[in-house]
Design a protein around this motif. Structure first.
Motif, PDB file in Angstrom:
ATOM      1  N   LEU A 228     -13.707 -25.455   3.185  1.00 49.86           N
ATOM      2  CA  LEU A 228     -14.966 -24.702   3.486  1.00 49.86           C
ATOM      3  C   LEU A 228     -15.521 -23.908   2.114  1.00 49.86           C
ATOM      4  CD1 LEU A 228     -14.877 -23.387   7.315  1.00 49.86           C
ATOM      5  CD2 LEU A 228     -16.113 -25.499   6.280  1.00 49.86           C
ATOM      6  N   VAL A 229     -14.486 -23.282   1.637  1.00 46.70           N
ATOM      7  CA  VAL A 229     -14.877 -22.307   0.642  1.00 46.70           C
ATOM      8  C   VAL A 229     -15.305 -23.016  -0.565  1.00 46.70           C
ATOM      9  CG1 VAL A 229     -13.750 -20.815  -1.175  1.00 46.70           C
ATOM     10  CG2 VAL A 229     -13.519 -20.227   1.428  1.00 46.70           C
ATOM     11  N   GLY A 230     -14.531 -24.124  -0.954  1.00 53.07           N
ATOM     12  CA  GLY A 230     -14.705 -25.051  -1.985  1.00 53.07           C
ATOM     13  C   GLY A 230     -16.124 -25.756  -1.682  1.00 53.07           C
TER      14      GLY A 230
ATOM     15  N   LEU B 217      -4.926 -24.029   8.915  1.00 52.69           N
ATOM     16  CA  LEU B 217      -6.029 -23.274   8.897  1.00 52.69           C
ATOM     17  C   LEU B 217      -6.365 -23.006   7.591  1.00 52.69           C
ATOM     18  CD1 LEU B 217      -7.776 -20.903  10.038  1.00 52.69           C
ATOM     19  CD2 LEU B 217      -6.103 -19.457   9.889  1.00 52.69           C
ATOM     20  N   GLY B 218      -5.338 -22.961   6.588  1.00 50.99           N
ATOM     21  CA  GLY B 218      -5.547 -22.823   5.182  1.00 50.99           C
ATOM     22  C   GLY B 218      -6.395 -24.131   4.571  1.00 50.99           C
TER      23      GLY B 218
ATOM     24  N   LEU C 231     -11.501 -30.545  -1.933  1.00 50.67           N
ATOM     25  CA  LEU C 231     -10.200 -30.903  -1.945  1.00 50.67           C
ATOM     26  C   LEU C 231      -9.225 -30.201  -2.765  1.00 50.67           C
ATOM     27  CD1 LEU C 231     -11.100 -34.837  -2.578  1.00 50.67           C
ATOM     28  CD2 LEU C 231     -10.532 -33.782  -0.423  1.00 50.67           C
ATOM     29  N   GLU C 232     -10.009 -29.506  -3.866  1.00 53.88           N
ATOM     30  CA  GLU C 232      -9.093 -28.744  -4.704  1.00 53.88           C
ATOM     31  C   GLU C 232      -8.434 -27.571  -3.921  1.00 53.88           C
ATOM     32  OE1 GLU C 232      -9.200 -25.354  -8.309  1.00 53.88           O
ATOM     33  OE2 GLU C 232     -10.821 -26.565  -7.913  1.00 53.88           O
TER      34      GLU C 232
ATOM     35  N   VAL D 165     -20.980 -34.301  -5.232  1.00 50.98           N
ATOM     36  CA  VAL D 165     -19.576 -34.646  -5.886  1.00 50.98           C
ATOM     37  C   VAL D 165     -18.832 -33.381  -6.343  1.00 50.98           C
ATOM     38  CG1 VAL D 165     -18.565 -35.896  -7.907  1.00 50.98           C
ATOM     39  CG2 VAL D 165     -20.534 -36.870  -6.441  1.00 50.98           C
ATOM     40  N   LEU D 166     -19.383 -32.495  -6.919  1.00 48.57           N
ATOM     41  CA  LEU D 166     -18.788 -31.344  -7.371  1.00 48.57           C
ATOM     42  C   LEU D 166     -18.046 -30.584  -5.999  1.00 48.57           C
ATOM     43  CD1 LEU D 166     -21.096 -29.903 -10.200  1.00 48.57           C
ATOM     44  CD2 LEU D 166     -18.983 -31.070 -10.452  1.00 48.57           C
ATOM     45  N   ALA D 167     -19.109 -30.440  -5.094  1.00 48.38           N
ATOM     46  CA  ALA D 167     -18.636 -29.955  -3.738  1.00 48.38           C
ATOM     47  C   ALA D 167     -17.375 -30.447  -3.058  1.00 48.38           C
ATOM     48  CB  ALA D 167     -19.752 -29.676  -2.908  1.00 48.38           C
TER      49      ALA D 167
END
Length: 466
Positions: free
Chosen positions: A66-68, A59-60, A40-41, A33-35
């Motif tokens: 992926l980073v979040g 791309l952004g 999304l953020e 859930v946190l991921a």
């Protein structure tokens, strides 16, 4: 790399039941859930960053998602998640990633020095990014123009506000978790110690019961074997003189009857105690009391051996009878009656006492009496018709005993008594229990010798009772 954070999030004892590095399934659900929220953020922030800098928005979004989503690995690699959060700080991405990552790092078992260093780097990065953003926004606007010190103050406040709370909360949660684990380990250790003490107590109880049974068995052997042996000898003498000397045959018949009745009475008392023990509702709780009661019955019965037989044909109870009445068990004063019983059964026995006669502890006197009694019983069994010599020597710190018999002088028609092979073993156990020395073996003349030396101080160490 650590998995301690997973165990901290689990918060429960027992074997892990979650997949991969999660200790519990609910920990996995929480991280998923946190991921998702962080992805999304970061996707939204990545789209805004790409749009503001003229890059491809798609791309952004992909890079931000992926980073979040790396927050999924926060319990497995908390250091890597924090480093990634610091790396994307200039892009103004990963607000939730940075906070949750710092909290997880502080709550994990990584070295505190590493946590402080990474938290400091995060504060510095956030401070620089915030200061530059304030400076850019103020330069682009035409309103209030704060001074540089005010911008430094606000930048530091924002940096500390985004970094200090999750780090402090993580340190508190980690310390609390370690305290709970320490208390649990201590409780487990105490539980193991209690279990070990219970096992040792059970082992000691079993050992004590076995020792008590062995002692009772020795008492029963001494009482029954000696009395029945004399009964067999008297019965053989009765058979031999039945026609030649009716008066003597009558006396022998009376002795046999008295001995048999006394033996049955003593056996009935002992077996009655054993039957009561076996029928008890709680055998473990009553075993100690039953053993003590049976031992008392056995000791009292054995003390009546010399008294009963002496009354039947050797001139009255004598000192042994007094010992029985007092409940102290057999003693050295009863050796005269004991030897008289064997003489009445037809054995030529000589009693020799050296040194000044004195009293010993009840356990020493009982053991000495038993050694002489069992040795004479063995002479009746294995060397009928042989002459026996009983020697007792009172020394300063010990009492020495020796019973020696010559070869059997009876023919093949002499009564042969069965033997269980426990007589010498019982004598050795009795003497060794008091710290004495016991030696037995055949003599050069074809007879047999039994010797024992018992320390007089053994009565103090062993206590009273046999």
């Amino acid at each position: 790399m650590t998995t301690t954070g997973a165990n901290a999030e689990a918060g429960v004892r027992g074997a892990p039941d979650g997949p991969w590095w999660w200790a519990r399934r609910r920990s996995m659900v929480l991280d998923v859930v946190l991921a998702l929220v962080s992805a999304l953020e970061c996707a939204a922030e990545g789209a805004g960053f790409a749009s503001g800098h003229g890059g491809p928005v798609g791309l952004g979004i992909v890079v931000g998602a992926l980073v979040g989503g790396t927050l999924l690995f926060r319990l497995r690699w908390p250091v890597a998640v924090v480093l990634l959060g610091i790396a994307i700080t200039p892009a103004e991405l990963g607000f939730m990633l940075g906070i949750v990552g710092l909290y997880t790092l502080a709550a994990s078992d990584v070295p505190r020095r590493l946590t402080v260093v990474l938290a400091g780097v995060s504060v510095a990065g956030t401070f620089l990014v915030t200061f530059l953003k304030f400076h850019r926004d103020i330069a682009a606007g035409e309103g209030y123009q704060p001074g540089p010190w005010m911008m430094l103050f606000f930048s530091a406040l924002v940096a500390l506000g985004l970094t200090a709370p999750p780090v402090l909360l993580g340190l508190y949660v980690g310390a609390r978790r370690r305290l709970v684990e320490s208390l649990r380990e201590r409780a487990d250790g105490l539980e193991r110690e209690l279990s070990l003490l219970a096992e040792r107590a059970e082992e000691r109880a079993v050992w004590a019961r076995n020792e008590e049974r062995t002692r009772i068995a020795r008492e029963m052997h001494d009482v029954v074997a000696h009395r029945v042996s004399l009964m067999v000898v008297h019965a053989a003498a009765l058979q031999a003189v039945a026609l030649k000397d009716p008066e003597k045959a009558s006396r022998n018949a009376g002795l046999v009857g008295d001995m048999g009745r006394q033996a049955l009475t003593e056996l009935r008392e002992m077996l009655g105690v054993l039957r009561t023990s076996s029928e008890g509702m709680v055998p473990e709780a009553s075993s100690a009391a039953d053993s003590r009661r049976l031992a008392e019955v056995a000791a009292a019965a054995s003390a009546r051996v010399s008294a009963g037989v002496g009354a039947g044909g050797t001139g009255g109870p004598g000192p042994a009878g007094e010992g029985a009445a007092s409940g102290d068990g057999p003693c050295l004063d009863g050796l005269e009656d004991l030897v008289g019983q064997s003489r009445a059964a037809g054995m030529a026995v000589e009693l020799s006492v050296e040194g000044e006669e004195r009293s010993y502890g009840a356990r020493v006197e009982s053991t000495a009496y038993r050694v002489v009694q069992e040795a004479l019983t063995n002479v009746h069994k294995h060397a009928p018709g042989a002459k026996a010599v009983v020697r007792v020597a009172h020394r300063g710190e010990e009492v020495a005993l020796q019973v020696e018999n010559g070869p059997s002088e009876s023919g093949a028609d002499a009564p042969r008594l069965p033997s269980g092979g426990n007589g010498l073993v019982g004598m050795r156990e009795r003497v060794s229990a008091l710290g004495g020395v016991f030696v037995s073996g055949a003599t050069d003349a074809g007879g047999f010798r039994v010797s024992a030396v018992i320390p007089a101080a053994a009565a103090v160490e062993g206590g009273v009772g046999s």
